[in-house]
Design a protein around this motif. Structure first.
Motif, PDB file in Angstrom:
ATOM      1  N   VAL A 141      -1.244   1.416  29.529  1.00 52.24           N
ATOM      2  CA  VAL A 141      -1.390   2.841  29.269  1.00 52.24           C
ATOM      3  C   VAL A 141      -1.328   3.093  27.768  1.00 52.24           C
ATOM      4  O   VAL A 141      -0.913   2.228  26.997  1.00 52.24           O
ATOM      5  CB  VAL A 141      -0.295   3.676  29.981  1.00 52.24           C
ATOM      6  CG1 VAL A 141      -0.358   3.468  31.479  1.00 52.24           C
ATOM      7  CG2 VAL A 141       1.091   3.350  29.447  1.00 52.24           C
ATOM      8  N   PHE A 142      -1.726   4.296  27.369  1.00 52.47           N
ATOM      9  CA  PHE A 142      -1.572   4.712  25.983  1.00 52.47           C
ATOM     10  C   PHE A 142      -0.227   5.408  25.869  1.00 52.47           C
ATOM     11  O   PHE A 142       0.044   6.381  26.581  1.00 52.47           O
ATOM     12  CB  PHE A 142      -2.696   5.655  25.572  1.00 52.47           C
ATOM     13  CG  PHE A 142      -2.601   6.091  24.133  1.00 52.47           C
ATOM     14  CD1 PHE A 142      -3.040   5.266  23.108  1.00 52.47           C
ATOM     15  CD2 PHE A 142      -2.052   7.327  23.797  1.00 52.47           C
ATOM     16  CE1 PHE A 142      -2.944   5.662  21.785  1.00 52.47           C
ATOM     17  CE2 PHE A 142      -1.947   7.737  22.484  1.00 52.47           C
ATOM     18  CZ  PHE A 142      -2.396   6.891  21.467  1.00 52.47           C
ATOM     19  N   ALA A 143       0.627   4.912  24.976  1.00 53.43           N
ATOM     20  CA  ALA A 143       1.989   5.426  24.859  1.00 53.43           C
ATOM     21  C   ALA A 143       2.086   6.490  23.781  1.00 53.43           C
ATOM     22  O   ALA A 143       1.660   6.291  22.645  1.00 53.43           O
ATOM     23  CB  ALA A 143       2.952   4.282  24.536  1.00 53.43           C
ATOM     24  N   THR A 144       2.654   7.638  24.141  1.00 54.62           N
ATOM     25  CA  THR A 144       3.017   8.667  23.182  1.00 54.62           C
ATOM     26  C   THR A 144       4.533   8.748  23.141  1.00 54.62           C
ATOM     27  O   THR A 144       5.213   8.234  24.031  1.00 54.62           O
ATOM     28  CB  THR A 144       2.415  10.026  23.579  1.00 54.62           C
ATOM     29  OG1 THR A 144       2.858  10.363  24.905  1.00 54.62           O
ATOM     30  CG2 THR A 144       0.913   9.980  23.552  1.00 54.62           C
ATOM     31  N   SER A 145       5.084   9.389  22.089  1.00 55.15           N
ATOM     32  CA  SER A 145       6.536   9.308  21.930  1.00 55.15           C
ATOM     33  C   SER A 145       7.119  10.559  21.299  1.00 55.15           C
ATOM     34  O   SER A 145       6.475  11.234  20.500  1.00 55.15           O
ATOM     35  CB  SER A 145       6.900   8.094  21.073  1.00 55.15           C
ATOM     36  OG  SER A 145       6.337   8.206  19.774  1.00 55.15           O
ATOM     37  N   VAL A 146       8.374  10.822  21.679  1.00 58.84           N
ATOM     38  CA  VAL A 146       9.186  11.883  21.093  1.00 58.84           C
ATOM     39  C   VAL A 146      10.523  11.261  20.709  1.00 58.84           C
ATOM     40  O   VAL A 146      11.239  10.742  21.569  1.00 58.84           O
ATOM     41  CB  VAL A 146       9.397  13.042  22.089  1.00 58.84           C
ATOM     42  CG1 VAL A 146      10.463  14.006  21.584  1.00 58.84           C
ATOM     43  CG2 VAL A 146       8.082  13.764  22.353  1.00 58.84           C
ATOM     44  N   VAL A 147      10.849  11.282  19.419  1.00 59.20           N
ATOM     45  CA  VAL A 147      12.085  10.666  18.928  1.00 59.20           C
ATOM     46  C   VAL A 147      13.222  11.669  19.031  1.00 59.20           C
ATOM     47  O   VAL A 147      13.162  12.761  18.457  1.00 59.20           O
ATOM     48  CB  VAL A 147      11.918  10.191  17.476  1.00 59.20           C
ATOM     49  CG1 VAL A 147      13.219   9.575  16.966  1.00 59.20           C
ATOM     50  CG2 VAL A 147      10.779   9.184  17.361  1.00 59.20           C
ATOM     51  N   THR A 148      14.280  11.292  19.752  1.00 57.37           N
ATOM     52  CA  THR A 148      15.442  12.173  19.928  1.00 57.37           C
ATOM     53  C   THR A 148      16.591  11.834  18.992  1.00 57.37           C
ATOM     54  O   THR A 148      17.463  12.669  18.748  1.00 57.37           O
ATOM     55  CB  THR A 148      15.961  12.085  21.364  1.00 57.37           C
ATOM     56  OG1 THR A 148      16.389  10.727  21.627  1.00 57.37           O
ATOM     57  CG2 THR A 148      14.877  12.471  22.358  1.00 57.37           C
ATOM     58  N   ALA A 149      16.610  10.600  18.498  1.00 59.46           N
ATOM     59  CA  ALA A 149      17.682  10.160  17.606  1.00 59.46           C
ATOM     60  C   ALA A 149      17.202   8.943  16.829  1.00 59.46           C
ATOM     61  O   ALA A 149      16.301   8.226  17.277  1.00 59.46           O
ATOM     62  CB  ALA A 149      18.944   9.799  18.397  1.00 59.46           C
ATOM     63  N   VAL A 150      17.810   8.733  15.679  1.00 56.48           N
ATOM     64  CA  VAL A 150      17.550   7.531  14.890  1.00 56.48           C
ATOM     65  C   VAL A 150      18.840   6.722  14.866  1.00 56.48           C
ATOM     66  O   VAL A 150      19.902   7.247  14.511  1.00 56.48           O
ATOM     67  CB  VAL A 150      17.115   7.886  13.452  1.00 56.48           C
ATOM     68  CG1 VAL A 150      16.971   6.621  12.625  1.00 56.48           C
ATOM     69  CG2 VAL A 150      15.808   8.665  13.474  1.00 56.48           C
ATOM     70  N   THR A 151      18.754   5.467  15.257  1.00 55.60           N
ATOM     71  CA  THR A 151      19.932   4.607  15.210  1.00 55.60           C
ATOM     72  C   THR A 151      19.747   3.510  14.170  1.00 55.60           C
ATOM     73  O   THR A 151      18.628   3.041  13.946  1.00 55.60           O
ATOM     74  CB  THR A 151      20.219   3.935  16.569  1.00 55.60           C
ATOM     75  OG1 THR A 151      19.193   2.972  16.865  1.00 55.60           O
ATOM     76  CG2 THR A 151      20.310   4.959  17.686  1.00 55.60           C
ATOM     77  N   ALA A 152      20.853   3.117  13.540  1.00 54.33           N
ATOM     78  CA  ALA A 152      20.891   1.907  12.716  1.00 54.33           C
ATOM     79  C   ALA A 152      21.328   0.801  13.659  1.00 54.33           C
ATOM     80  O   ALA A 152      22.467   0.798  14.140  1.00 54.33           O
ATOM     81  CB  ALA A 152      21.882   2.078  11.567  1.00 54.33           C
ATOM     82  N   GLN A 153      20.439  -0.115  13.955  1.00 50.40           N
ATOM     83  CA  GLN A 153      20.664  -1.041  15.069  1.00 50.40           C
ATOM     84  C   GLN A 153      19.947  -2.351  14.825  1.00 50.40           C
ATOM     85  O   GLN A 153      18.872  -2.393  14.222  1.00 50.40           O
ATOM     86  CB  GLN A 153      20.149  -0.369  16.361  1.00 50.40           C
ATOM     87  CG  GLN A 153      20.372  -1.147  17.629  1.00 50.40           C
ATOM     88  CD  GLN A 153      19.956  -0.360  18.865  1.00 50.40           C
ATOM     89  OE1 GLN A 153      19.927  -0.894  19.967  1.00 50.40           O
ATOM     90  NE2 GLN A 153      19.621   0.928  18.700  1.00 50.40           N
ATOM     91  N   ASN A 154      20.544  -3.437  15.296  1.00 52.65           N
ATOM     92  CA  ASN A 154      19.886  -4.740  15.294  1.00 52.65           C
ATOM     93  C   ASN A 154      20.293  -5.481  16.563  1.00 52.65           C
ATOM     94  O   ASN A 154      20.757  -4.849  17.525  1.00 52.65           O
ATOM     95  CB  ASN A 154      20.215  -5.532  14.016  1.00 52.65           C
ATOM     96  CG  ASN A 154      21.713  -5.670  13.783  1.00 52.65           C
ATOM     97  OD1 ASN A 154      22.514  -5.703  14.720  1.00 52.65           O
ATOM     98  ND2 ASN A 154      22.116  -5.747  12.521  1.00 52.65           N
ATOM     99  N   THR A 155      20.136  -6.794  16.600  1.00 57.03           N
ATOM    100  CA  THR A 155      20.465  -7.537  17.820  1.00 57.03           C
ATOM    101  C   THR A 155      21.965  -7.648  18.049  1.00 57.03           C
ATOM    102  O   THR A 155      22.393  -7.988  19.154  1.00 57.03           O
ATOM    103  CB  THR A 155      19.879  -8.958  17.776  1.00 57.03           C
ATOM    104  OG1 THR A 155      20.486  -9.699  16.701  1.00 57.03           O
ATOM    105  CG2 THR A 155      18.373  -8.932  17.583  1.00 57.03           C
TER     106      THR A 155
END
Length: 278
Positions: free
Chosen positions: A32-46
């Protein structure tokens, strides 16, 4: 060429393995074609989530309006909705724009223990968002938070699914990947009348970052294709199992799943030679 459009409403993962990045990859990998709405920004890694910043409600509101006003959204999936106000904003827009089928992944806490859902928002999730869901997809830990009951066995998972179903969704998929009593990875779907099981071999790996996001997004993608819920889950289960089996050993913590494992296999056998233009 026309593709079905799916929408993810979720938080961003700077490490790229989970959150909205995983959602987009999984949706696109499932056609499918993905669209997006960002609700938050996280500082994150593994290894960990170290910081999070919520988007203002008006920006979330405007993003949903922008996508829904231009695209024919065939299915929607939510991830991290950290506050009561964000949940209410998203719920209102899902109804206003008829963004169904609607997959609710009740993201609550990261593997490192960082709270992605505020305590004050748990009741709002139960009362406002779950009743809109075509399917809710909690893992064992999330199901425990939602019901207040410990889940140690398959019978416990069945009771939790019934309790969450009573909160209003059309169906509940309790993901059993964290249920250690089972030799295989079995998920339980309850639709109000019967249980259905989805089973796959348990892949022994530490690289499982983003599996829940990936699974829910793949379900949404197949619903966008017009498939039944049962078929969407079956296809998504097989996809996420393969993505874990071919997971990536990146970072120092839980590495990510490999959303485009099938492309790696194709490129390994591709005899086409690419040359720079003259």
């Amino acid at each position: 060429m026309i593709k079905p459009v799916a929408l993810t409403i979720a938080g961003s993962d700077s490490g790229g393995g989970a959150g909205i990045q995983a959602d987009i990859k999984a949706m696109e990998a499932n056609g499918v074609f993905a669209t997006s709405v960002v609700t938050a920004v996280t500082a994150q890694n593994t290894e960990a989530v170290t910081m999070s910043y919520d988007m203002p409600d008006r920006i979330i509101d405007a993003q949903i309006d922008a996508v829904a006003g231009d695209f024919d959204v065939a299915a929607t999936k939510t991830g991290m909705l950290s506050s009561s106000s964000i949940i209410r904003t998203v719920a209102a827009k899902v109804e206003a724009h008829d963004l169904f089928p609607f997959v609710v992944d009740p993201v609550m806490i990261s593997k490192s223990g960082f709270k992605l859902l505020k305590d004050e928002a748990i009741d709002t999730l139960r009362e406002i968002l779950l009743p809109l869901a075509t399917v809710a997809t909690p893992n064992i830990h999330e199901a425990e938070y939602l019901t207040g009951n410990e889940i140690l066995s398959e019978d416990d998972a069945r009771e939790a699914a019934k309790a969450i179903y009573a909160m209003g969704p059309e169906a509940v998929l309790v993901k059993g990947g964290h249920l250690n009593e089972k030799a295989d990875a079995m998920d339980l779907l309850y639709d109000g009348t019967a249980f259905h099981t989805y089973t796959a071999d348990r892949v022994r790996t530490n690289n499982t970052h983003g599996t829940g996001c990936t699974y829910g997004s793949a379900i949404a993608a197949h619903l966008a294709h017009g498939r039944s819920l049962g078929e969407a889950i079956d296809r998504a289960k097989r996809y996420v199992t393969a993505a874990i089996r071919h997971s990536l050993d990146l970072g120092n913590g839980h590495g990510p799943t490999n959303h485009f494992f099938h492309l790696d296999a194709e490129m390994a056998t591709d005899s086409v030679k690419l040359t720079d233009p003259a």
